[in-house]
Design a protein around this motif. Structure first.
Motif, PDB file in Angstrom:
ATOM      1  N   GLY A 110      54.416  29.519  59.897  1.00  0.00           N
ATOM      2  CA  GLY A 110      54.135  30.906  59.541  1.00  0.00           C
ATOM      3  C   GLY A 110      54.671  31.351  58.196  1.00  0.00           C
ATOM      4  N   LEU A 111      54.811  30.403  57.256  1.00  0.00           N
ATOM      5  CA  LEU A 111      55.342  30.749  55.941  1.00  0.00           C
ATOM      6  C   LEU A 111      54.310  30.526  54.835  1.00  0.00           C
ATOM      7  N   GLY A 112      53.038  30.464  55.204  1.00  0.00           N
ATOM      8  CA  GLY A 112      52.001  30.205  54.225  1.00  0.00           C
ATOM      9  C   GLY A 112      51.970  31.190  53.077  1.00  0.00           C
ATOM     10  N   ASP A 113      52.370  32.449  53.347  1.00  0.00           N
ATOM     11  CA  ASP A 113      52.340  33.467  52.289  1.00  0.00           C
ATOM     12  C   ASP A 113      53.476  33.294  51.290  1.00  0.00           C
ATOM     13  N   ARG A 114      54.424  32.420  51.593  1.00  0.00           N
ATOM     14  CA  ARG A 114      55.553  32.177  50.693  1.00  0.00           C
ATOM     15  C   ARG A 114      55.386  30.895  49.878  1.00  0.00           C
ATOM     16  N   LEU A 115      54.241  30.237  50.037  1.00  0.00           N
ATOM     17  CA  LEU A 115      53.967  28.994  49.322  1.00  0.00           C
ATOM     18  C   LEU A 115      52.902  29.245  48.265  1.00  0.00           C
ATOM     19  N   HIS A 116      53.179  28.843  47.036  1.00  0.00           N
ATOM     20  CA  HIS A 116      52.261  29.020  45.910  1.00  0.00           C
ATOM     21  C   HIS A 116      51.980  27.642  45.326  1.00  0.00           C
ATOM     22  N   VAL A 117      50.711  27.298  45.163  1.00  0.00           N
ATOM     23  CA  VAL A 117      50.371  25.930  44.796  1.00  0.00           C
ATOM     24  C   VAL A 117      49.490  25.886  43.555  1.00  0.00           C
ATOM     25  N   GLU A 118      49.637  24.805  42.799  1.00  0.00           N
ATOM     26  CA  GLU A 118      48.738  24.461  41.706  1.00  0.00           C
ATOM     27  C   GLU A 118      47.877  23.312  42.210  1.00  0.00           C
ATOM     28  N   GLU A 119      46.557  23.515  42.231  1.00  0.00           N
ATOM     29  CA  GLU A 119      45.671  22.470  42.726  1.00  0.00           C
ATOM     30  C   GLU A 119      45.552  21.376  41.683  1.00  0.00           C
ATOM     31  N   PHE A 120      46.506  20.425  41.744  1.00  0.00           N
ATOM     32  CA  PHE A 120      46.563  19.345  40.776  1.00  0.00           C
ATOM     33  C   PHE A 120      45.354  18.430  40.878  1.00  0.00           C
ATOM     34  N   THR A 121      44.861  18.228  42.079  1.00  0.00           N
ATOM     35  CA  THR A 121      43.614  17.495  42.281  1.00  0.00           C
ATOM     36  C   THR A 121      42.736  18.323  43.200  1.00  0.00           C
ATOM     37  N   PRO A 122      41.419  18.337  42.997  1.00  0.00           N
ATOM     38  CA  PRO A 122      40.541  19.178  43.788  1.00  0.00           C
ATOM     39  C   PRO A 122      40.301  18.611  45.173  1.00  0.00           C
ATOM     40  N   THR A 123      40.060  19.501  46.130  1.00  0.00           N
ATOM     41  CA  THR A 123      39.636  19.082  47.450  1.00  0.00           C
ATOM     42  C   THR A 123      38.135  19.265  47.519  1.00  0.00           C
ATOM     43  N   LEU A 124      37.401  18.165  47.366  1.00  0.00           N
ATOM     44  CA  LEU A 124      35.958  18.229  47.294  1.00  0.00           C
ATOM     45  C   LEU A 124      35.336  17.524  48.486  1.00  0.00           C
ATOM     46  N   ALA A 125      34.165  18.019  48.886  1.00  0.00           N
ATOM     47  CA  ALA A 125      33.414  17.348  49.938  1.00  0.00           C
ATOM     48  C   ALA A 125      32.916  16.001  49.415  1.00  0.00           C
ATOM     49  N   PRO A 126      32.763  15.002  50.286  1.00  0.00           N
ATOM     50  CA  PRO A 126      32.272  13.699  49.840  1.00  0.00           C
ATOM     51  C   PRO A 126      30.820  13.776  49.385  1.00  0.00           C
ATOM     52  N   ALA A 127      30.411  12.766  48.635  1.00  0.00           N
ATOM     53  CA  ALA A 127      29.026  12.697  48.190  1.00  0.00           C
ATOM     54  C   ALA A 127      28.097  12.556  49.386  1.00  0.00           C
ATOM     55  N   ASP A 128      26.893  13.079  49.231  1.00  0.00           N
ATOM     56  CA  ASP A 128      25.900  13.037  50.302  1.00  0.00           C
ATOM     57  C   ASP A 128      25.157  11.702  50.254  1.00  0.00           C
ATOM     58  N   ASP A 129      25.412  10.848  51.247  1.00  0.00           N
ATOM     59  CA  ASP A 129      24.784   9.525  51.270  1.00  0.00           C
ATOM     60  C   ASP A 129      23.282   9.605  51.525  1.00  0.00           C
ATOM     61  N   ASP A 130      22.817  10.731  52.066  1.00  0.00           N
ATOM     62  CA  ASP A 130      21.396  10.884  52.385  1.00  0.00           C
ATOM     63  C   ASP A 130      20.679  11.753  51.351  1.00  0.00           C
ATOM     64  N   ALA A 131      21.218  11.814  50.147  1.00  0.00           N
ATOM     65  CA  ALA A 131      20.635  12.662  49.107  1.00  0.00           C
ATOM     66  C   ALA A 131      19.229  12.204  48.749  1.00  0.00           C
ATOM     67  N   THR A 132      18.390  13.179  48.437  1.00  0.00           N
ATOM     68  CA  THR A 132      17.004  12.887  48.035  1.00  0.00           C
ATOM     69  C   THR A 132      16.693  13.613  46.734  1.00  0.00           C
ATOM     70  N   GLY A 133      15.558  13.269  46.129  1.00  0.00           N
ATOM     71  CA  GLY A 133      15.093  13.977  44.946  1.00  0.00           C
ATOM     72  C   GLY A 133      15.588  13.362  43.657  1.00  0.00           C
ATOM     73  N   GLU A 134      15.329  14.083  42.565  1.00  0.00           N
ATOM     74  CA  GLU A 134      15.700  13.622  41.234  1.00  0.00           C
ATOM     75  C   GLU A 134      16.460  14.717  40.492  1.00  0.00           C
ATOM     76  N   VAL A 135      17.300  14.287  39.564  1.00  0.00           N
ATOM     77  CA  VAL A 135      18.024  15.208  38.695  1.00  0.00           C
ATOM     78  C   VAL A 135      17.468  15.033  37.288  1.00  0.00           C
ATOM     79  N   SER A 136      16.977  16.119  36.715  1.00  0.00           N
ATOM     80  CA  SER A 136      16.380  16.075  35.384  1.00  0.00           C
ATOM     81  C   SER A 136      17.287  16.789  34.391  1.00  0.00           C
ATOM     82  N   PHE A 137      17.679  16.078  33.346  1.00  0.00           N
ATOM     83  CA  PHE A 137      18.471  16.655  32.262  1.00  0.00           C
ATOM     84  C   PHE A 137      17.494  16.932  31.124  1.00  0.00           C
ATOM     85  N   THR A 138      16.940  18.127  31.145  1.00  0.00           N
ATOM     86  CA  THR A 138      15.754  18.418  30.336  1.00  0.00           C
ATOM     87  C   THR A 138      16.000  18.341  28.836  1.00  0.00           C
TER      88      THR A 138
END
Length: 345
Positions: free
Chosen positions: A241-269
């Motif tokens: 119950g001390l979460g409000d007393r903790l201050h953090v610098e996100e040194f590394t991001p918490t990201l969702a994993p890549a989508d293994d079932d991804a479809t389509g194309e990415v166009s860099f116009t």
């Protein structure tokens, strides 16, 4: 009169530090105190507005003709008298900029610099008790906080708890020991995960917290370090119950994993490049396609990698939110395509 370039493009041919608009800094001192790290002292140009302890800056260097930008936290006190900035950079195995600085930085090097940013800050009214926890290269922003507090004559209790593999990996070990010897209100504990020589041994646990700062429930805690340390400390503080007393610098991001079932194309116009959607972030897919979009932190903090999505749907890798609005600026490092996506890159 200066067409086709801005005035700074001509001034830098004579003196890279003579700028009208661009903020730059010159390296005035270089120190390699530990294996795999380099400490730089930078003298900014007149545009520099200063920083608050805990914030970060974007540093840009030219490597093989291409400017690359990364985020680093100053380690010096925000009250440093000469106005210089001290950065300590750890050379990560795949870190292009960190490896370059570690191997090649020397006095006289001129780098681009941004104004300071970030919300990992001490409050204006300093807490009565402060616990600083860091791990590895995450020591820099909390080192800045410690130096700042001591420069202000801070009289409250402050504990500095740092995690490293072994003694030789602690960048500021000698200075920390000296500060602890000179300030009765400062307690220093070094925890080594691969050596039994430290004040504490192994990874973070409630026992370490009780040994370092038994008063932590009445103080404020500031944390920066690897994801494992960040997660363990956060989970413990939330559980009691001390979460409000903790201050953090996100040194590394918490990201969702890549989508293994991804479809389509990415166009860099703008580049005329199209590639199959791999499910990874747009920044990673652009790099895999041979493009070199500008970026800084890779954490969604600095907004350096922002580009315009002209069509398609993207997913924010931090929040999971979908965005299908056209002609919107998005951050490449924390967004992934969902199906076909076009970007103005």
């Amino acid at each position: 009169m200066a067409t086709p370039h801005q005035l700074d493009r001509y001034l830098e041919l004579v003196n890279p530090m003579a700028t009208v608009r661009d903020l730059r800094a010159e390296v005035t001192a270089v120190r390699r105190a530990t294996e795999g790290s380099v400490t730089l002292v930078l003298r900014p140009t007149r545009q520099w507005k200063g920083f608050a302890a805990g914030q970060f800056v974007q540093v840009g260097v030219v490597i093989d003709g291409v400017r690359h930008t990364r985020c680093y936290s100053p380690a010096c006190s925000e009250h440093r008298a000469d106005g210089s900035i001290e950065l300590t950079v750890t050379a990560h195995p795949e870190g292009l900029v960190s490896q370059h600085l570690y191997r090649h930085a020397e006095v006289g090097l001129v780098v681009s610099l941004s104004q300071a940013d970030g919300v990992f800050l001490l409050p204006v009214e300093r807490p009565e008790k402060v616990l600083l926890i860091s791990g590895g290269s995450g020591i820099t922003p909390v080192m800045s906080m410690l130096r700042t507090l001591l420069d202000e004559g801070y009289a409250g209790d402050v504990t500095f708890l740092h995690y490293a593999h072994a003694e030789g990996d602690v960048v500021y070990r000698a200075e920390l020991a000296d500060l602890a010897a000179r300030h009765d209100n400062l307690r220093l504990l070094l925890a080594y995960t691969r050596s039994g020589d430290g004040d504490l041994h192994g990874y973070f646990g409630p026992g370490h917290l009780d040994a370092a700062a038994p008063w932590h429930a009445d103080g404020q805690t500031y944390l920066c370090g690897p994801s494992g340390l960040m997660r363990s400390v956060r989970e413990h503080f939330d559980a009691v119950g001390l979460g409000d007393r903790l201050h953090v610098e996100e040194f590394t991001p918490t990201l969702a994993p890549a989508d293994d079932d991804a479809t389509g194309e990415v166009s860099f116009t703008a580049s005329g490049v199209t590639t199959d959607n791999s499910g990874a972030s747009l920044l990673e897919q652009a790099e895999s396609a041979g493009l070199t979009p500008e970026f800084g932190c890779r954490m969604g903090i600095c907004f350096t990698c922002t580009a315009v999505k002209t069509s398609g749907c993207t997913r924010n890798l931090r929040t999971g939110e979908l965005d299908s609005d056209p002609d919107q600026p998005i951050q490449l490092c924390v967004n992934a395509p969902v199906g076909d996506v076009s970007l103005n890159i």
